[in-house]
Design a protein around this motif. Structure first.
Motif, mmCIF file in Angstrom:
data_model
loop_
_atom_site.group_PDB
_atom_site.id
_atom_site.type_symbol
_atom_site.label_atom_id
_atom_site.label_comp_id
_atom_site.label_asym_id
_atom_site.label_seq_id
_atom_site.Cartn_x
_atom_site.Cartn_y
_atom_site.Cartn_z
ATOM 1 N N ASP A 216 113.320 14.774 -70.478
ATOM 2 C CA ASP A 216 112.020 14.652 -69.702
ATOM 3 C C ASP A 216 111.787 13.022 -69.416
ATOM 4 O OD1 ASP A 216 111.649 13.464 -72.116
ATOM 5 O OD2 ASP A 216 109.368 14.536 -72.382
ATOM 6 N N ARG A 217 112.884 12.350 -69.664
ATOM 7 C CA ARG A 217 112.867 10.798 -69.293
ATOM 8 C C ARG A 217 112.236 10.625 -67.956
ATOM 9 N NH1 ARG A 217 117.966 8.223 -72.130
ATOM 10 N NH2 ARG A 217 118.728 10.149 -71.678
ATOM 11 N N ILE A 218 111.818 9.438 -67.567
ATOM 12 C CA ILE A 218 111.398 9.160 -66.279
ATOM 13 C C ILE A 218 112.192 7.706 -65.778
ATOM 14 C CG2 ILE A 218 108.982 10.066 -66.565
ATOM 15 C CD1 ILE A 218 108.314 7.005 -66.947
ATOM 16 N N PHE A 219 112.132 7.547 -64.613
ATOM 17 C CA PHE A 219 112.849 6.599 -63.909
ATOM 18 C C PHE A 219 111.963 5.669 -63.333
ATOM 19 C CE2 PHE A 219 116.630 5.599 -60.719
ATOM 20 C CZ PHE A 219 117.162 4.902 -61.626
ATOM 21 N N ILE A 220 111.754 4.344 -63.887
ATOM 22 C CA ILE A 220 110.662 3.539 -63.270
ATOM 23 C C ILE A 220 111.124 2.228 -63.606
ATOM 24 C CG2 ILE A 220 109.447 3.681 -65.603
ATOM 25 C CD1 ILE A 220 106.660 3.612 -63.963
ATOM 26 N N ARG A 224 106.006 -1.621 -62.486
ATOM 27 C CA ARG A 224 105.261 -0.874 -62.369
ATOM 28 C C ARG A 224 104.626 -0.327 -63.635
ATOM 29 N NH1 ARG A 224 107.755 3.769 -58.588
ATOM 30 N NH2 ARG A 224 105.707 4.730 -58.781
ATOM 31 N N LEU A 228 100.843 -0.331 -64.826
ATOM 32 C CA LEU A 228 99.940 1.018 -65.007
ATOM 33 C C LEU A 228 99.393 0.723 -66.585
ATOM 34 C CD1 LEU A 228 102.167 3.999 -64.154
ATOM 35 C CD2 LEU A 228 99.592 3.803 -63.612
ATOM 36 N N VAL A 231 96.339 -0.995 -66.097
ATOM 37 C CA VAL A 231 95.303 -0.195 -65.602
ATOM 38 C C VAL A 231 94.768 0.649 -66.763
ATOM 39 C CG1 VAL A 231 94.658 1.931 -64.114
ATOM 40 C CG2 VAL A 231 96.237 0.217 -63.242
ATOM 41 N N TYR A 232 95.610 1.301 -67.832
ATOM 42 C CA TYR A 232 95.304 2.192 -68.571
ATOM 43 C C TYR A 232 94.411 1.316 -69.893
ATOM 44 C CZ TYR A 232 96.667 6.541 -67.169
ATOM 45 O OH TYR A 232 96.851 7.623 -66.405
ATOM 46 N N TYR A 256 97.869 0.445 -57.943
ATOM 47 C CA TYR A 256 97.492 1.818 -58.813
ATOM 48 C C TYR A 256 96.041 1.718 -58.853
ATOM 49 C CZ TYR A 256 101.946 3.308 -60.331
ATOM 50 O OH TYR A 256 103.163 3.684 -60.475
ATOM 51 N N PHE A 370 104.797 -0.445 -70.772
ATOM 52 C CA PHE A 370 103.511 -0.002 -70.330
ATOM 53 C C PHE A 370 102.577 0.041 -71.712
ATOM 54 C CE2 PHE A 370 100.909 3.918 -71.269
ATOM 55 C CZ PHE A 370 100.195 3.851 -69.925
ATOM 56 N N PRO A 404 108.910 9.155 -71.201
ATOM 57 C CA PRO A 404 107.634 9.078 -70.307
ATOM 58 C C PRO A 404 106.639 8.195 -71.129
ATOM 59 C CG PRO A 404 108.505 11.495 -71.134
ATOM 60 C CD PRO A 404 109.326 10.496 -71.794
ATOM 61 N N LEU A 405 105.970 7.603 -69.860
ATOM 62 C CA LEU A 405 104.718 6.915 -70.576
ATOM 63 C C LEU A 405 103.744 7.704 -71.250
ATOM 64 C CD1 LEU A 405 104.069 4.928 -67.013
ATOM 65 C CD2 LEU A 405 105.798 4.690 -68.899
ATOM 66 N N ALA A 406 103.105 7.150 -72.170
ATOM 67 C CA ALA A 406 102.484 7.951 -73.131
ATOM 68 C C ALA A 406 100.903 7.459 -73.161
ATOM 69 C CB ALA A 406 103.018 8.011 -74.538
ATOM 70 N N TRP A 407 99.893 8.239 -73.355
ATOM 71 C CA TRP A 407 98.818 7.729 -73.578
ATOM 72 C C TRP A 407 97.733 8.927 -74.453
ATOM 73 C CZ3 TRP A 407 96.448 3.275 -73.145
ATOM 74 C CH2 TRP A 407 95.229 3.180 -73.208
#
Ligand SMILES: Cc1ncc(C[n+]2csc(CCOP(=O)(O)OP(=O)(O)O)c2C)c(N)n1
Ligand code: SF4
Ligand SMILES: [Mg+2]
Lengths: 615, 351
Positions: A216-220, A224, A228, A231-232, A256, A370, A404-407
């Motif tokens: 489930d990894r993301i590509f970023i 960026r 984010l 922002v968070y 964003y 992030f 993945p970015l986690a919050w």
């Protein structure tokens, strides 16, 4: 169409599935960047991890630029070192590019104009395809000829490496969703390249096979992700001055915010971004906003840190929260600045005049960019001091596969010790620089809080615990000692180091941080296979926690692997723990390219050899 | 004029404004400047202006750079938070503070070294952005705090106390502010409180960057014959273009002035500026006219004082940035953090 001729026969062509390095040599501004990215993304879509890296000049058009893609089913996202397949699209850099290919490797080139035999190598496979000729005979518009040449070679590579054409076409469709007019000619060019390669080019030993190693990894890219994080993390004020490689961070923050921070009732903005006249003003704006209770940050690079130093020092002494994201690059001046380094550690850790010490966080990838950007905003408020996020060009400007970015919805901003109107009204004693509970962190008040209580005059150091003007030596010393206590408190609040023990017992250890992480992990694996087991520790912040000291004390030799000339992390370790420098063996990579696993392996083996160990 | 109308009480400091504050509530610590320093007179004018305007002192944020002038915020408005920043950088720090909380009133205090030498860039850019603030330059033509070196506003030919003549050209902050598009530009003289207090009042009520260059003699290093920033020189060469009152919208003022001599200017906050024109040919709405006037008189060795230019309809930085009315430092976590669900959505767009 002419049939390709240029194939010389090497001894043993390299063979590899899902584990090789492709490097593209292009001319800046030729539109190659998006084609190369398409190539990398298609492999990702096949479930195979890739680690792409741009190596680009600091101009917009005309100079050489490279894009290196690490393909690793095992998940190694750092640079390995060496090149298995070179896509040589830049005649200017031909000599260097061809020399870089590993023995048995491959070189793909535009064979429209015949090349002298002296320009070839016989120990690699040369694969010529008349790209220019195909383009010229297919498209009339020069711009199209140029752009589709890039797509053409992506199609050819798909055939050579057995990349799923469906994956590429899906990506092109996603890219041109809003411009269907461009979709068709791009697909056409892609297929043309594919068919040509299939029908005319030899099969090669490298291939990509569908896998499910991406998860489930993301590509970023790190900038960026850090934007984010801001922002968070609740940043409302951003002040910045353009500088590569940090500019896209501030720009992403603005983008964003534009989507995520508009007040629905009024349509107005819950943030302010100012592109200031220079870095001095940027940090001044951040200082003013932090003083006045807004979460504020700036993004910059080394030269900006130099200019900001005076105000960073003021913020340290005046105890103003601020977040500084330093995207490190080679310095100074222009040229190397578009290359990566980890060479601002000392400049940031001790930024400014007088006795100062600052908190630094070291993200390893966009996921941590992030996380650390958001936690820097918390830490700055908690500690009332500047907090640095030490990113670098390698993390910041390259897309990286990461968690993945986690919050968590249970996250709460830590606004620190801010005395409220109610507390003041109730008669709570307020001493702006008074340590009431031993952690070295005083209470502060925000301007405008109470009509008669809690106001104070902010200045550098000439004050007592109640912020009254004082030049008494005792007051100065007390204050400075409290600031040290505060720094000690930071030790327990910053992200702890991440250990990674070897499978076999060993006394050998290595400390590393930031963007060195993926290459380090790969190096350790291959060293272990070579019989050199090593425990490793990734430090994530300065000041260092006790666990870092314990690691050093329980290992020997301890390598410190970093990307600068002066062993800056090692200096910080020596200084923070009062160590004998001889305990720490530096491994330093600072040519401006990201460190490779092979480099680390080579350095450790050289040490072992010198120590008389069998390697 | 209204501002000097002596209260009927015997102790003037005990007179209360409509909020119930006495002038003492607007004072600060005892000044440590040289007795007779022009800067102290400016502090007194600031105290008077805020008291007259019925502004609660703690709703003001006062910021300064470094210099004798920049020390003064400690000597007025004690209940207000103050920030003695670094040399020449007050404008940026004030800008940030203003972005964080637009509901406070911002007062920037600086010197000629602070604003015209090291801080010229920040002076210019804060004006360009239209930061809502009152920016007072206490201009003595020297670096007082570092003991008398020439600053960039010193006139050529002016002679330092040590007898050295200045040969560099001067920077005129009023001329510059006009050029840079400041929406309020005035010059005062520390020795003329009657003119200065209403100028400060008008600047406070102005929405945008209000610049007041106040000639403020340094009696230690620049008040001798040969200096163009001395009390005597300015008194002899002062060319005032107007006198003014600030008329709060709620107070009906019934002063009679002959038509043709008085102009009333509606301010953004509902107050009126009432200008008594001392020079018939002077129009404070005409930026280019103001520049010409300034230069003509400068060429004659005259120091033009008064309100030189005002744009009553000016807008500030927050208007340009379209920020919400709620101060940014009061926004809650719910208003700032987009939440986990949005992040999940972003994650899935990155696969
Ligand atoms: C970066 C820096 N450089 C130099 C100084 C030394 N310094 C302190 S005050 C000052 C000049 C102040 O002149 P001005 O702003 O005109 O104030 P005045 O004392 O005349 O009111 C200087 C050069 C400093 N504080 N910081
Ligand atoms: S040195 Fe000059 S400017 Fe400084 S306090 Fe004395 S008179 Fe004022
Ligand atoms: Mg001065």
């Amino acid at each position: 169409m002419p049939v390709t001729d240029a194939r010389t026969v090497p001894a043993a062509p390299l063979e590899a599935v899902n584990d090789f390095v492709v490097k593209f040599a292009n001319v800046n501004g030729s539109g190659s960047a998006s084609a190369n990215e398409l190539f990398a993304r298609a492999i990702l879509r096949m479930g195979v991890p890739v680690g792409p890296r741009n190596i680009f000049p600091s101009n917009i058009q005309g100079l050489p630029t490279w894009y290196e893609v690490r393909i690793s089913g095992a998940g190694h996202l750092g640079r390995r070192g060496g090149v298995d397949l070179m896509v040589a699209m830049n005649p200017q850099t031909w000599d260097d590019d061809i020399a870089e290919v590993d023995v048995g490797g491959y070189l793909f080139y535009d064979s429209t104009r015949p090349l002298a035999a002296t320009k070839m190598r016989s120990d690699i496979t040369m694969i010529g395809m008349p790209l220019t000729e195909i383009c010229n005979s297919t498209w009339a518009d020069p711009r199209q000829r140029q752009l589709f040449k890039n797509i053409l070679y992506v199609g050819a590579l798909a055939a050579l490496l057995r990349i799923d054409m469906g994956a590429i076409e899906t990506l092109i469709a996603e890219q041109y969703k809003s411009k269907p007019r461009l979709l068709e000619p791009n697909v056409q060019a892609l297929r043309m390249g594919y068919v040509y390669a299939r029908d005319h080019l030899p099969a090669i030993g490298l291939s990509v096979r569908r896998s499910n190693a991406v998860g489930d990894r993301i590509f970023i890219d790190g900038n960026r992700a850090a934007a984010l994080g801001c922002v968070y993390g609740g940043a409302t004020v951003c002040a910045w001055y353009p500088i590569t490689p940090s500019s896209s961070l501030a720009e992403s923050f603005q983008n964003y915010c534009h989507k995520l921070r508009i007040d629905p009732a009024s349509g107005r903005r819950r943030y302010a971004v100012v592109q200031a006249e220079d870095e001095i003003a940027s940090i001044g704006i951040v200082a003013g906003a932090g003083w006045n209770g807004a979460r504020a940050f700036t993004a910059t690079s080394g030269p900006g840190i130099s200019l900001m130093s005076e105000i960073i020092g003021l913020a340290y002494f005046a105890e103003i929260p601020m977040t500084i994201i330093d995207v490190q690059r080679g310095g100074p001046s222009t040229g190397m600045p578009t290359r990566t380094q980890q060479a601002d550690l000392v400049a940031c850790a001790y930024a400014s005049h007088g006795d100062t010490r600052h908190v630094l966080l070291f993200p390893e990838d966009p996921h941590e960019c992030f996380e650390f950007a958001a936690s820097a905003l918390d830490l700055a408020d908690r500690l009332q001091t500047p907090v640095f996020v030490m990113s670098d060009l390698d993390i910041a400007m390259n897309q990286r596969l990461c968690a993945p970015l986690a919050w968590s919805e249970t996250n709460r901003y830590d606004r620190g010790k801010v005395m409220s109107f109610e507390q003041l009204e109730a008669g709570t004693d307020f001493g702006r620089y008074k340590d009431v509970d031993g952690d070295g962190i005083p209470w502060r008040t925000l301007p405008g809080t109470h009509p008669t209580r809690g106001s104070y005059f902010t200045r550098g150091t000439s004050r007592d615990a109640y912020a009254r003007y004082s030049e008494r030596g005792r007051d100065y010393v007390d204050n400075m000692e409290r600031l040290l206590r505060k720094f000690d408190t930071a030790r327990s609040l910053v992200p702890p180091p991440v250990p990674n023990a070897s499978h076999r017992p060993t006394t050998w250890g290595a400390i590393y941080f930031g963007s060195t992480a993926p290459a380090m992990r790969e190096a350790v694996e291959s060293l272990e296979q070579a019989g050199l087991a090593m425990d490793i520790l990734r430090v994530r912040a300065f000041p260092f926690s006790g666990a870092v000291r314990e690691f050093i004390e329980s290992h020997g030799p301890v390598f410190v692997v970093e990307q600068n000339r002066d062993a800056q992390l090692r200096s910080l370790l020596v200084d923070d723990f009062g160590l004998d420098p001889a305990r720490l063996v530096p491994i330093l990579h600072f040519d401006g390219t990201p460190i490779t696993a092979r480099f680390i392996v080579g350095a450790v083996k050289a040490y072992a050899h010198e120590a008389g160990m069998p390697t | 004029m209204t501002w000097i109308a002596k209260p009927r009480l015997h102790h003037p400091t005990l007179a209360r404004n409509s909020l119930g504050y006495t002038r003492r509530d607007y004072e600060g610590k005892v000044s440590t400047l040289c007795a007779g320093c022009g800067h102290d007179s400016i502090s007194a004018a600031i105290v008077q202006a805020f008291w007259l305007m019925d502004i609660a002192p703690h709703r003001v944020a006062k910021l300064s750079g470094i210099g004798c002038s920049s020390k003064t915020p400690d000597y007025f408005l004690g209940p207000a938070h103050g920030f003695n920043t670094v040399h020449g950088r007050m404008p940026s720090v004030l800008t940030g503070a203003n972005l964080a909380n637009r509901s406070l009133i911002y007062l920037g205090v600086s010197g000629d070294g602070d604003s015209a030498s090291i801080g010229l860039g920040q002076f210019a850019h804060a004006i360009r952005r239209g930061v809502d603030m009152t920016y007072i330059v206490e201009n003595n033509g020297v670096y007082g705090l570092t003991k008398g070196q020439f600053s960039a506003t010193a006139d050529p030919g002016s002679v330092s106390k040590k007898g050295v003549a200045n040969t560099d050209g001067p920077l005129d902050l009023v001329g510059l502010a006009l050029l840079l598009g400041a929406s309020f530009v005035a010059r005062g003289f520390a020795g003329d409180k009657a003119q200065l207090v209403p100028l400060v009042q008008a600047a406070i009520s102005h929405k945008g960057s209000a610049i007041i260059d106040v000639i403020s003699p340094c009696i230690a290093f620049n008040n001798h014959a040969g200096s163009t920033k001395s009390y005597d020189y300015v008194r002899e060469h002062n060319e005032a273009v107007n006198q003014l009152d600030l008329v709060p919208s709620r107070n009906e003022i019934t002063v009679d002035y002959a038509a043709g001599e008085t102009v009333e200017l509606a301010q953004h906050d509902g107050t009126f500026l009432r200008l008594h024109k001392l020079r018939e040919d002077y129009d404070p709405h005409d930026r280019i006219g103001a520049m010409n006037y300034l230069h003509e008189h400068q060429a004659r060795g005259e120091v033009v004082t008064g309100l030189l230019y005002v744009d009553p309809a000016a807008q500030d930085l927050h208007a340009g940035l379209e920020t919400v009315e709620t101060p940014l430092n009061l926004l809650s976590e719910a208003e700032l953090c987009p939440g986990a669900a949005v992040l999940e959505h972003i994650n899935s767009s990155l696969r």
